[in-house]
Motif scaffolding. Sequence first.
Motif, short mmCIF file in Angstrom:
data_model
loop_
_atom_site.label_atom_id
_atom_site.label_comp_id
_atom_site.label_asym_id
_atom_site.label_seq_id
_atom_site.Cartn_x
_atom_site.Cartn_y
_atom_site.Cartn_z
N PRO A 5 -17.22 4.12 -4.05
CA PRO A 5 -17.31 4.33 -2.60
C PRO A 5 -16.80 3.11 -1.83
CG PRO A 5 -19.51 4.16 -3.59
CD PRO A 5 -18.51 4.08 -4.71
N LEU A 6 -15.99 3.38 -0.80
CA LEU A 6 -15.52 2.34 0.10
C LEU A 6 -16.63 2.04 1.09
CD1 LEU A 6 -13.17 0.55 1.13
CD2 LEU A 6 -12.50 2.49 2.57
N VAL A 7 -17.08 0.78 1.14
CA VAL A 7 -18.16 0.37 2.03
C VAL A 7 -17.61 -0.04 3.39
CG1 VAL A 7 -19.99 -1.34 2.37
CG2 VAL A 7 -19.59 -0.37 0.10
N SER A 8 -16.51 -0.80 3.37
CA SER A 8 -15.92 -1.23 4.64
C SER A 8 -14.46 -1.58 4.45
CB SER A 8 -16.67 -2.44 5.21
OG SER A 8 -16.53 -3.56 4.36
N LYS A 9 -13.75 -1.55 5.57
CA LYS A 9 -12.33 -1.91 5.61
C LYS A 9 -12.16 -2.79 6.84
CE LYS A 9 -7.90 0.34 6.40
NZ LYS A 9 -7.25 1.66 6.56
N THR A 10 -11.67 -4.02 6.64
CA THR A 10 -11.53 -4.97 7.73
C THR A 10 -10.08 -5.43 7.82
OG1 THR A 10 -13.76 -5.76 7.28
CG2 THR A 10 -12.38 -7.15 8.67
N ARG A 11 -9.50 -5.34 9.02
CA ARG A 11 -8.13 -5.80 9.22
C ARG A 11 -8.14 -7.33 9.23
NH1 ARG A 11 -3.46 -3.69 10.80
NH2 ARG A 11 -4.41 -1.69 11.25
N VAL A 12 -7.28 -7.93 8.40
CA VAL A 12 -7.14 -9.38 8.33
C VAL A 12 -5.92 -9.82 9.12
CG1 VAL A 12 -6.81 -11.33 6.75
CG2 VAL A 12 -8.30 -9.44 6.09
N SER A 13 -4.85 -9.04 9.04
CA SER A 13 -3.63 -9.28 9.82
C SER A 13 -2.96 -7.94 10.06
CB SER A 13 -2.69 -10.25 9.09
OG SER A 13 -2.13 -9.62 7.96
N HIS A 14 -1.79 -7.95 10.67
CA HIS A 14 -1.12 -6.69 10.99
C HIS A 14 -0.79 -5.85 9.76
CE1 HIS A 14 2.40 -9.08 9.93
NE2 HIS A 14 3.06 -7.95 9.82
N ASP A 15 -0.69 -6.47 8.58
CA ASP A 15 -0.33 -5.71 7.38
C ASP A 15 -1.27 -5.95 6.19
OD1 ASP A 15 0.38 -8.28 6.72
OD2 ASP A 15 2.44 -7.79 6.14
N THR A 16 -2.42 -6.55 6.46
CA THR A 16 -3.35 -6.88 5.37
C THR A 16 -4.76 -6.44 5.73
OG1 THR A 16 -1.96 -8.79 4.83
CG2 THR A 16 -4.16 -8.75 3.89
N GLN A 17 -5.42 -5.82 4.76
CA GLN A 17 -6.79 -5.33 4.94
C GLN A 17 -7.68 -5.91 3.83
OE1 GLN A 17 -7.17 -2.98 7.43
NE2 GLN A 17 -5.00 -2.80 7.75
N ARG A 18 -8.96 -6.08 4.15
CA ARG A 18 -9.97 -6.45 3.16
C ARG A 18 -10.81 -5.19 2.92
NH1 ARG A 18 -12.98 -11.63 2.43
NH2 ARG A 18 -11.64 -12.29 4.13
N TYR A 19 -10.82 -4.73 1.67
CA TYR A 19 -11.59 -3.53 1.29
C TYR A 19 -12.82 -3.95 0.50
CZ TYR A 19 -7.46 -0.78 2.49
OH TYR A 19 -6.41 -0.20 3.16
N THR A 92 -0.25 -4.07 3.06
CA THR A 92 0.35 -2.75 3.20
C THR A 92 1.83 -2.93 3.52
OG1 THR A 92 -1.73 -1.93 4.07
CG2 THR A 92 0.20 -0.57 4.45
N TYR A 93 2.68 -2.19 2.81
CA TYR A 93 4.11 -2.24 3.05
C TYR A 93 4.54 -0.95 3.76
CZ TYR A 93 4.04 -6.17 -0.12
OH TYR A 93 3.76 -7.37 -0.70
N PRO A 94 5.48 -1.05 4.72
CA PRO A 94 5.87 0.14 5.49
C PRO A 94 6.27 1.34 4.64
CG PRO A 94 6.89 -1.83 6.39
CD PRO A 94 6.19 -2.23 5.12
N LYS A 95 6.98 1.11 3.54
CA LYS A 95 7.38 2.22 2.68
C LYS A 95 6.68 2.15 1.32
CE LYS A 95 11.81 2.77 4.93
NZ LYS A 95 13.24 2.88 4.78
N GLY A 96 5.49 1.53 1.30
CA GLY A 96 4.74 1.38 0.05
C GLY A 96 4.20 2.71 -0.45
#
Length: 99
Positions: A5-19, A92-96
């Motif tokens: 289960p995903l508990v949280s998702k936090t934006r770190v920068s415009h293309d990076t998330q902490r899951y 995250t990559y635009p065409k990832g």
Amino acid sequence: KTPLPLVSKTRVSHDTQRYRFALTPSSNDNIDNAIADKEKNPPLPASSRNMLGISTCSCILVSSPNDPSIVRPYTPISNRNEKGTFELLVKTYPKGLMG
């Protein structure tokens, strides 16, 4: 494969998330069963359950929720002895392919 289960998702920068994912009792059983050599790497003791407990520089293979055939390795950024959860930092990559 062990869905977590995903508990949280936090934006770190415009293309990076902490899951942050939760570890459940059944996820620990599956992690223990995935260890190839149980004599060198015995299952975690009961007092250490719900900890990822992997060694430094180890990675977790993550499948895409949209296509399970797409798999990427990620190194957890949380403390290996943290109980109940672990964190991944994902760019995250635009065409990832991971979405």
